[in-house]
Write an enzyme that holds these catalytic residues in place. Structure first.
Site, PDB file in Angstrom:
ATOM      1  N   ARG A 385       4.895   9.858   6.382  1.00  0.00           N
ATOM      2  CA  ARG A 385       6.235   9.459   5.957  1.00  0.00           C
ATOM      3  C   ARG A 385       7.138  10.678   6.090  1.00  0.00           C
ATOM      4  O   ARG A 385       6.834  11.731   5.532  1.00  0.00           O
ATOM      5  CB  ARG A 385       6.247   8.972   4.502  1.00  0.00           C
ATOM      6  CG  ARG A 385       5.331   7.793   4.213  1.00  0.00           C
ATOM      7  CD  ARG A 385       5.522   7.295   2.778  1.00  0.00           C
ATOM      8  NE  ARG A 385       4.430   6.428   2.354  1.00  0.00           N
ATOM      9  CZ  ARG A 385       4.402   5.112   2.570  1.00  0.00           C
ATOM     10  NH1 ARG A 385       5.388   4.538   3.222  1.00  0.00           N
ATOM     11  NH2 ARG A 385       3.383   4.381   2.132  1.00  0.00           N
ATOM     12  N   ARG A 415       3.163   1.809   5.198  1.00  0.00           N
ATOM     13  CA  ARG A 415       3.814   0.603   4.687  1.00  0.00           C
ATOM     14  C   ARG A 415       5.235   0.875   4.208  1.00  0.00           C
ATOM     15  O   ARG A 415       5.492   1.806   3.440  1.00  0.00           O
ATOM     16  CB  ARG A 415       2.985   0.009   3.553  1.00  0.00           C
ATOM     17  CG  ARG A 415       3.510  -1.326   3.043  1.00  0.00           C
ATOM     18  CD  ARG A 415       2.590  -1.884   1.981  1.00  0.00           C
ATOM     19  NE  ARG A 415       1.328  -2.339   2.551  1.00  0.00           N
ATOM     20  CZ  ARG A 415       0.168  -2.302   1.899  1.00  0.00           C
ATOM     21  NH1 ARG A 415       0.104  -1.762   0.696  1.00  0.00           N
ATOM     22  NH2 ARG A 415      -0.926  -2.765   2.465  1.00  0.00           N
ATOM     23  N   HIS A 445      -3.773   9.520   7.513  1.00  0.00           N
ATOM     24  CA  HIS A 445      -3.115   9.773   6.228  1.00  0.00           C
ATOM     25  C   HIS A 445      -3.155  11.248   5.849  1.00  0.00           C
ATOM     26  O   HIS A 445      -2.527  11.654   4.866  1.00  0.00           O
ATOM     27  CB  HIS A 445      -3.789   8.921   5.136  1.00  0.00           C
ATOM     28  CG  HIS A 445      -3.061   8.892   3.833  1.00  0.00           C
ATOM     29  ND1 HIS A 445      -3.534   9.520   2.701  1.00  0.00           N
ATOM     30  CD2 HIS A 445      -1.892   8.312   3.481  1.00  0.00           C
ATOM     31  CE1 HIS A 445      -2.700   9.328   1.705  1.00  0.00           C
ATOM     32  NE2 HIS A 445      -1.693   8.595   2.139  1.00  0.00           N
ATOM     33  N   TYR A 479       7.986  14.131  -6.257  1.00  0.00           N
ATOM     34  CA  TYR A 479       6.539  13.986  -6.445  1.00  0.00           C
ATOM     35  C   TYR A 479       5.918  15.346  -6.716  1.00  0.00           C
ATOM     36  O   TYR A 479       6.353  16.365  -6.171  1.00  0.00           O
ATOM     37  CB  TYR A 479       5.870  13.415  -5.188  1.00  0.00           C
ATOM     38  CG  TYR A 479       6.256  12.024  -4.776  1.00  0.00           C
ATOM     39  CD1 TYR A 479       7.254  11.299  -5.436  1.00  0.00           C
ATOM     40  CD2 TYR A 479       5.620  11.417  -3.703  1.00  0.00           C
ATOM     41  CE1 TYR A 479       7.597  10.018  -5.030  1.00  0.00           C
ATOM     42  CE2 TYR A 479       5.956  10.127  -3.293  1.00  0.00           C
ATOM     43  CZ  TYR A 479       6.951   9.439  -3.963  1.00  0.00           C
ATOM     44  OH  TYR A 479       7.283   8.182  -3.558  1.00  0.00           O
TER      45      TYR A 479
END
Length: 695
Positions: A385, A415, A445, A479
């Protein structure tokens, strides 16, 4: 000869469904903890409202993905019992019951607690009946000039069947009296609210003149003037509704062009099967039944709400500092403040960054310097992302245009970020970068960047960045994540081998320091847990502390159960889903599970093993889920420097185990309770302490 652990395992069947919690219900419990933040007076008032809206956004995704999958399994008869023994129908019934209660509570918090409290602070969300004459006149002008031109009312008759409405779009069902210009008397219309329009509109200060922040809902504007859309007819009502659809995608990975196949699926996502209907609670029952029939949904899928049906779009910009979190400036470690040459700094030793307390800018600057440095030959990076306006993409483009060999592993199937990833891949390809979409059947990932550079002596050197989070400059401010900048030859060589795996073909790479899925990570973690188990059985100190976002993998949970039975002290810090039940006598009484919910989204993945005093510490991109261990490419890397290792232990684990302000404890029945505190106990928030320490 059998051990005590073997004897206990023989008595307790570790496959017993009673020992596991349902993953969907566990995720729902996480969302309920998010909702409860709206009631926590330790958060500033606008932040409490934001938590309420985040709950709505989370629940949207929960229905789009989780509930949609369960409904599909139920309809097709493909659902199998999960580790906890539950079938899709039973899970859906429990979800419906829990969510109906949660939504009732959510709107109670909004209407009876937060909006009155905000009004006392001069922030007003004005209802139609409370508009002054001046405000009503301004709303009318705004509607005529900004809203009316883009609305498309749809009368319902044989020539205008019920429209196919976009997923999560705001709509109104409008009963009508009278005949139109063509003599039609349909009696019913649908008015979709265009997504281009804001859902909350600020009234200019000069209209109100009270020094307050005054807002009106788009829905209120449309309610007030809906008859203007039907000249000569009268709207006898106007009721909000919203349908949520299945937003998961099935992409044929055998397609010749994955990006093209994915683009087609993105269009279909907007019109997937219906899974939930939200309706204003003042909507007449016969209209509710009509909508349920049109969407082929049952009563359990209906959510009648006392307020806006699209709370996720209620975020507003209120510039009142006392109602917001205090701003902070992330720290830049002294070694990285304006270095003459960042590669020489990394040569001196590994650098650990703890975001968002420490800035992500050094990572961006590291890439920017690599893009300009004539000694840099190649840059390889994974992109899961990145966001649409990405500095990372800018620098990779620059590097490619400067003649560097740039290789980007772009995961198109992240997603809800598919569209931006497709656009990012296009940009890089046009700049001359090599773009690879990963491995068929496996999501890429892992978070890693490798820079190949020729030093002043002509020697080829490797430099790597490994992280627990994405290369997304917005989320690095929201985050918690760790990142490591290193020139360690063993680590960098391992990273290089993984890149070769991702772009080429061949046997799984033999790595020296990294564990990676789908090859060695799962087995490596099981071995580390087993080592602690054997230490405990031998009467030696054994300790495991794990911090992840989710824990659902059956084999890892069973290994933790065996470790607990052997006497290993285990602390698990699991933000979201946790299917392991702590505190069961003879099974998990040595396991404690806590979840931290606070200002920042907890995202770090940290693994600590006492390991006979060696204190092994690993950071990872992977959660402890089957998909991460089996169906994804993930990395798990050691922290070798003793000082940095201690930092990770203290900042990433111990501080969270001390938290008595934002921590929740998982109970054996699957419920969570706040960590109990005593009157004489000093409040301790891990996130706040890290803010004060690192910024």
């Amino acid at each position: 000869m059998t051990t005590a652990a073997d004897d206990a395992a023989n008595v307790l069947d570790l496959h017993n469904p009673d020992f596991y919690l349902n993953r969907e219900l566990s995720l729902l419990q996480f969302n309920l903890r998010v909702l409860e933040q709206a009631m926590d007076v330790r958060h500033p008032l606008m932040e409490r409202l934001n938590f309420l809206l985040i709950f709505s956004s989370n629940m949207d995704e929960f229905f789009e993905i989780r509930v949609a999958a369960l409904q599909n399994q139920l309809e097709t008869g493909t659902g199998l019992p999960t580790a906890d023994g539950m079938l899709p129908g039973e899970i859906l019934k429990q979800i419906s019951s829990i969510v109906h209660d949660a939504v009732t509570r959510q709107y109670h918090i909004l209407n009876d607690i937060l909006l009155p409290a905000l009004a006392e602070e001069g922030v007003h969300f004005l209802r139609r009946e409370n508009w002054s004459a001046e405000q009503a006149a301004w709303v009318k002008r705004y509607f005529r000039e900004q809203v009316y031109p883009v609305l498309t009312p749809i009368a319902l008759d044989p020539a205008h069947p019920f429209p196919r409405l976009v997923n999560k779009s705001l709509n109104f069902i409008v009963p009508l009296d009278g005949k139109d210009a063509f003599g039609r008397q349909t009696g019913l219309a649908i008015v979709p609210a265009p997504r281009s329009l804001p859902r909350v509109i600020r009234i200019p200060d000069d209209i109100c003149g009270d020094g307050h922040d005054n807002f009106v809902f788009l829905s209120s504007m449309i309610h007030a003037h809906v008859s203007d859309l039907f000249p000569g007819m009268k709207a006898t009502g106007c009721y909000q509704f919203r349908v949520t659809r299945n937003a998961d995608m099935e992409v044929d990975e055998r397609a010749d062009d994955l990006a093209t196949a994915l683009k087609g699926e993105l269009l279909m996502r907007r019109y997937g099967d219906e899974v939930r209907l939200e309706v204003a609670d003042n909507c007449p029952r016969h209209l509710v039944d009509y909508l349920l029939q049109k969407f082929e949904l049952g009563e359990e899928d209906l959510y009648e709400v006392n307020g806006p049906v699209n709370l996720a779009r209620m975020f507003t910009d209120v510039k009142r500092p006392r109602l917001r979190y205090s701003p902070f400036t992330p720290r830049i470690p002294p070694r990285l403040k304006n270095p003459d040459n960042i590669f020489e700094v990394i040569d001196e030793g590994d650098i650990l960054l703890h975001h968002p307390f420490e800035s992500f800018n050094p990572v961006v600057n590291y890439l920017a310097e690599a893009a300009r440095d004539p000694k840099v030959l190649a840059i390889k990076q994974t992109l899961y992302r990145t966001g649409t306006n990405s500095e990372v993409l800018d620098h990779l483009e620059t590097a490619a245009r400067n003649g560097k060999e740039v290789t980007a592993i772009v995961e198109l199937r992240a997603r809800f970020d598919e569209a931006s990833n497709i656009e990012g891949a296009r940009r890089l390809q046009e700049a001359g970068a090599i773009v690879v979409y990963g491995i068929v059947g496996y999501k890429t990932h892992c978070k890693m960047m490798l820079i190949i550079r020729r030093d002043a002596n002509g020697v080829i050197r490797r430099y790597a960045h490994l992280g627990t989070g994405n290369y997304h400059t917005r989320t690095t401010k929201l985050y918690t994540d760790f990142g490591l900048l290193t020139a360690d030859e063993g680590l960098c060589q391992d990273v290089h081998k993984i890149f070769l795996e991702l772009t080429g073909m061949g046997k799984a790479a033999r790595l020296k320091q990294l564990m990676h899925s789908p090859f060695t990570l799962h087995s490596g973690l099981l071995e580390l847990i087993d080592f602690e188990t054997q230490e405990a059985l031998a009467g030696r100190k054994a300790r495991i502390v794990i911090k992840v976002n989710s824990l659902t993998d059956p084999q890892l949970m069973q290994a933790l159960y065996r470790a607990s039975q052997a006497g290993v002290e285990i602390d698990l810090i699991v933000r979201g889903m946790c299917c392991l039940r702590p505190g069961i006598a003879g099974l998990s009484e040595n396991i404690r599970v806590r979840s931290i919910i606070g200002r920042f989204l907890e995202h770090t993945r940290v693994q600590y093993f006492h390991h006979a005093g060696e204190r092994r510490v690993y950071l990872s991109s992977a959660d402890w889920m089957e998909r991460n261990m089996i169906n994804r490419v993930e990395t798990c890397f050691p922290i070798n420097d003793p000082k940095l290792r201690q930092r990770v232990i203290q900042e990433g684990l111990e501080s969270y185990l001390q938290d008595n302000s934002q921590a929740w404890l998982l109970q054996a029945d699957g419920s969570y309770i706040r960590v109990p505190s005593t009157e004489w106990e000093v409040p301790f928030s891990a996130q706040q302490v890290l803010l004060e320490k690192l910024t």
